[in-house]
Design a protein around this motif. Structure first.
Motif, mmCIF file in Angstrom:
data_model
loop_
_atom_site.group_PDB
_atom_site.id
_atom_site.type_symbol
_atom_site.label_atom_id
_atom_site.label_comp_id
_atom_site.label_asym_id
_atom_site.label_seq_id
_atom_site.Cartn_x
_atom_site.Cartn_y
_atom_site.Cartn_z
ATOM 1 N N LYS A 81 0.864 -1.184 0.000
ATOM 2 C CA LYS A 81 0.000 0.000 0.000
ATOM 3 C C LYS A 81 0.900 1.232 0.000
ATOM 4 O O LYS A 81 1.971 1.234 0.629
ATOM 5 C CB LYS A 81 -0.884 0.046 1.257
ATOM 6 N N THR A 82 0.446 2.296 -0.654
ATOM 7 C CA THR A 82 1.251 3.506 -0.693
ATOM 8 C C THR A 82 0.510 4.631 0.014
ATOM 9 O O THR A 82 -0.651 4.892 -0.261
ATOM 10 C CB THR A 82 1.615 3.881 -2.139
ATOM 11 N N ILE A 83 1.220 5.245 0.941
ATOM 12 C CA ILE A 83 0.641 6.274 1.803
ATOM 13 C C ILE A 83 1.492 7.530 1.709
ATOM 14 O O ILE A 83 2.713 7.461 1.737
ATOM 15 C CB ILE A 83 0.593 5.795 3.272
ATOM 16 N N VAL A 84 0.819 8.673 1.597
ATOM 17 C CA VAL A 84 1.518 9.954 1.640
ATOM 18 C C VAL A 84 1.207 10.639 2.962
ATOM 19 O O VAL A 84 0.042 10.767 3.344
ATOM 20 C CB VAL A 84 1.087 10.869 0.481
ATOM 21 N N GLU A 117 4.405 7.498 10.867
ATOM 22 C CA GLU A 117 5.371 6.780 10.031
ATOM 23 C C GLU A 117 5.702 5.404 10.602
ATOM 24 O O GLU A 117 5.796 4.428 9.878
ATOM 25 C CB GLU A 117 6.661 7.607 9.905
ATOM 26 N N ASP A 143 4.308 1.328 2.180
ATOM 27 C CA ASP A 143 5.331 2.202 1.603
ATOM 28 C C ASP A 143 4.878 3.637 1.771
ATOM 29 O O ASP A 143 3.783 3.998 1.345
ATOM 30 C CB ASP A 143 5.510 1.898 0.110
ATOM 31 N N THR A 144 5.726 4.459 2.384
ATOM 32 C CA THR A 144 5.306 5.815 2.700
ATOM 33 C C THR A 144 6.244 6.851 2.098
ATOM 34 O O THR A 144 7.439 6.607 1.955
ATOM 35 C CB THR A 144 5.281 6.057 4.223
ATOM 36 N N VAL A 145 5.657 7.984 1.755
ATOM 37 C CA VAL A 145 6.424 9.119 1.271
ATOM 38 C C VAL A 145 5.947 10.344 2.042
ATOM 39 O O VAL A 145 4.747 10.497 2.298
ATOM 40 C CB VAL A 145 6.214 9.306 -0.248
ATOM 41 N N ASN A 146 6.885 11.186 2.447
ATOM 42 C CA ASN A 146 6.538 12.399 3.182
ATOM 43 C C ASN A 146 6.586 13.610 2.281
ATOM 44 O O ASN A 146 7.509 13.760 1.490
ATOM 45 C CB ASN A 146 7.529 12.635 4.330
ATOM 46 N N ILE A 147 5.596 14.495 2.416
ATOM 47 C CA ILE A 147 5.759 15.815 1.824
ATOM 48 C C ILE A 147 5.466 16.855 2.882
ATOM 49 O O ILE A 147 4.677 16.628 3.802
ATOM 50 C CB ILE A 147 4.891 16.038 0.559
ATOM 51 N N MET A 172 -1.310 9.210 -8.721
ATOM 52 C CA MET A 172 -0.179 8.285 -8.556
ATOM 53 C C MET A 172 -0.628 6.985 -7.880
ATOM 54 O O MET A 172 0.206 6.200 -7.440
ATOM 55 C CB MET A 172 0.924 8.950 -7.743
ATOM 56 N N ILE A 197 -2.181 6.510 -4.981
ATOM 57 C CA ILE A 197 -1.950 6.494 -3.547
ATOM 58 C C ILE A 197 -3.149 5.838 -2.867
ATOM 59 O O ILE A 197 -4.296 6.101 -3.223
ATOM 60 C CB ILE A 197 -1.852 7.957 -3.043
ATOM 61 N N ASP A 198 -2.903 5.001 -1.886
ATOM 62 C CA ASP A 198 -4.024 4.392 -1.165
ATOM 63 C C ASP A 198 -4.582 5.307 -0.086
ATOM 64 O O ASP A 198 -5.782 5.336 0.150
ATOM 65 C CB ASP A 198 -3.577 3.060 -0.543
#
Lengths: 324, 324, 324
Positions: B51-54, B69, B78-82, B105, B107-108
């Motif tokens: 799963k992708t999380i922002v 996080e 899988d995480t990305v920070n903005i 993109m 994102i879940d």
């Protein structure tokens, strides 16, 4: 596998100017195969497991950095981000020293965004790791060009003979340059449209048709790629005002509705709604702006896979985890 | 599984105001089951693998961001920070465009902290991804409210009939609002105590008892939830001085020792030691402040699991990797 | 396994001053075994899978943070970064509260860089998690010292009896202090060379030989470790000018060529080329500066492995995934 010349791309992806029609076609085909991964419940394949990638963004960017990061994570790579703030570059270190240091940590790839044109090549010539240009000054932004090509191909089929007009600040735009090179290599006809102050003086040597009026561009084109207007251009005296720019060059619904054919609208983002593009158009039926973003992840997965030595014909197998 | 309405929570977690007693109970029970994961030698279950999380934090926060996080990583997402610095938002892009781009993109989930009240809902209504509110202006901070509830329940059992007093800057506090809604839904009696300038004018419409003196609040309450005093309030003229605030409203050892029952002390952090709370109390026997932090990770794991379509009764099985 | 005293190192790595010859030897031997992982196509072993590590960098650093991050990821740990910008510390929280909060999230290890000498120890005494000092003020930078030792040992064999001269701003340098302690413990002879204003007043109590002229240092030494000159020292009046510093203390090719033996040149980076070291030397045959960087990842992997309870003799087995 890593650090070797990729059979399809060479060691690096620095710009579309250097790529052949076959190479661009191979990237787009591989991206097409990779699209499906991002629609799975489990968006992850082991293609780059245990590879280490540095995203070195010396200019701010959320969208491109996040897109690369998700492409990397969906391929199971280990990634580390560095930015200009807090980096050794801020301590006065040269770009070469930064690069050599990263390489000494056995990095497989560096994705670099930098304000200086040519910086990606400069780096690529000095380290053995694969280098991906994520935007270097006014030079090129090849993955943006590739995702634009993929999006156009998705909707209009083969690029050969298509008419694509790039609108706006062509002079300062690496997106424009990557588009022009990529589109022409694939056989498309390319136009540019914008105020004279925002077109390169030698624009005609690039093999493009110049339009002075947006109405003419829309009449001619199958596809419009509307560039972001850097708002600081107004202060630089390149345009009289935002309102005036919108009045003369804005891609408005009224203008789009007068197009003689079903025109496709692209924009690399972030958009200035009401300046270079109106919300009606950005969110309207001709717009494929969000599909560009979706394709961005697939294109970046394809580029990373191919640079790591992947073979386009094996992309399908790689997706099932059959190749790592 | 993703992007679907979770059977127990709906698509998003925006505030505790909208949740039923059963929903809050389900989150707390699931969090209880997940606590144990963070005590294992290998703190990782495959519940959100691929799963992708922002994490989009447009306001600074270490504690909440790190807590989310680790919750995400312990669930294998899988995480990305903005952050606001360096984001497209800084380039003038609208929040909607940022959100739509993230969604494009694939994102879940998006975890958002933003200075504007209502921003989380605004986002949630415009994208199909799950949205978790990590604090929006003065509106709500639901995972903080939930971790407060879990911590009180851990120490005092069912919340029904418990007296909880929220002390300090209730006016500007999203933590206070989430606590008030969650506690009342669970059947607790809620009080507030603070200078009149820091209480909402319509505070009594929230169904709470107002205390003007901290001594009265302590005499009444089973639990004190002491809010952080934003030091900039002093400049805004809301309080005369920090010393004066401490003298009148500070939760000091002397005051706590006069409590008629074994009072429980919570604080959402970061603490201003010597202002709203004294170190003797913060580090003393009544304090459960660090357990709040521990519970924060478990509560966030539970929320992410349930939003992804998990079922509370299956939480135990999920922990063993039997469900992914 | 975590939070226990590591049999070989104790709970923390705070400085080389506290380590015995056996302990330093064990770290170097373990690092030697781990080097090979970073040369594999798949640079990843499950040694720290499911461990959670916080990199708390309250001072800027790219190189050290990236090196730790890759070490952690190659050992499969889950890592989260915090920096001073945007952290609760910026909100006025004490370092202890930050640390206790991290610990309450069941963090296994904290890697800390902080401007205050002694901050790493301060932290280590207050939390049960393992603490690794990544540089605390002017005190120590032990992993840098260890990677210097490993690099020297790689090229010159056992350190016993080797002559190592540390050149430059010894006064303000935690790298110098870690080197002096580590080298002396391993039996090396240590010299220092620099302007009197940049040497500690009590330098001789550290058991080192003081050289006033770089030519004498080069004549004496087997190894030069050339420190970075903080450019702000010039403003502080410690040196007259960068040009003058280079003229008197610069490690130039001309000076290195006059060395009576095959001298080894180290530099912790980032380099000021043309100030404390000339490019000819930095990139020349005597330089092992990039090997220091490579060894940095291996040393950090070794330290993390040993603090997590790993046993040096089992390092080979751990690498194959036989131990996790």
């Amino acid at each position: 596998m890593a650090h070797a010349n990729a059979p399809y791309l060479g060691k690096d992806l620095l710009g579309l100017e250097e790529l052949s029609r076959e190479q661009i076609g191979a990237i787009l085909d591989t991206a097409e195969a990779f699209k499906e991964i991002s629609n799975r419940p489990i968006k992850k394949v082991p293609v780059l497991r245990g590879k280490t990638i540095v995203n070195a963004f010396f200019e701010n960017s959320t969208r491109t950095r996040v897109s690369f990061e998700f492409a990397q994570k969906r391929l199971s790579a280990d990634t580390v981000n560095i930015s200009s703030t807090g980096s050794s570059v801020a301590k006065g270190e040269t770009l070469v020293d930064t690069a050599r240091n990263l390489e000494a940590m056995n990095i497989d790839m560096v994705v670099i965004r930098h304000g200086a044109s040519g910086s990606a090549r400069f780096l690529a010539e000095r380290i053995a790791s694969n280098v991906v240009n994520a935007g270097d000054g006014k030079h090129e932004h090849p993955t943006q060009g590739l995702l634009d090509l993929l999006t156009i191909r998705d909707h209009r089929g083969p690029l050969q003979g298509l008419r694509v007009c790039i609108c706006g600040d062509v002079l300062h735009s690496r997106v424009a340059r990557s588009n022009i090179h990529g589109l022409r290599t694939m056989g498309a006809e390319v136009g540019v449209c914008g105020p004279l102050t925002l077109l390169p003086r030698d624009v005609q040597t690039l093999g493009v048709t110049v339009f002075r009026r947006i109405e003419e561009a829309i009449e001619w084109a199958d596809v419009l790629n509307v560039l972001r207007l850097q708002l600081e251009r107004m202060k630089g005296g390149f345009i009289p005002s935002l309102r005036e720019y919108n009045r003369v060059f804005g891609v408005t619904r009224e203008r789009v509705e007068r197009a003689p054919r079903d025109i496709l609208i692209l924009h690399p983002g972030p958009m200035n709604r009401g300046v270079e593009i109106d919300s009606d158009v950005a969110d309207g039926p001709h717009s494929v702006i969000l599909q560009q973003v979706t394709n961005g992840v697939a294109v970046r997965m394809a580029v990373l896979y191919l640079l790591a030595g992947g073979v386009p014909d094996h992309a399908e197998a790689a997706k099932t985890g059959g190749e790592s």
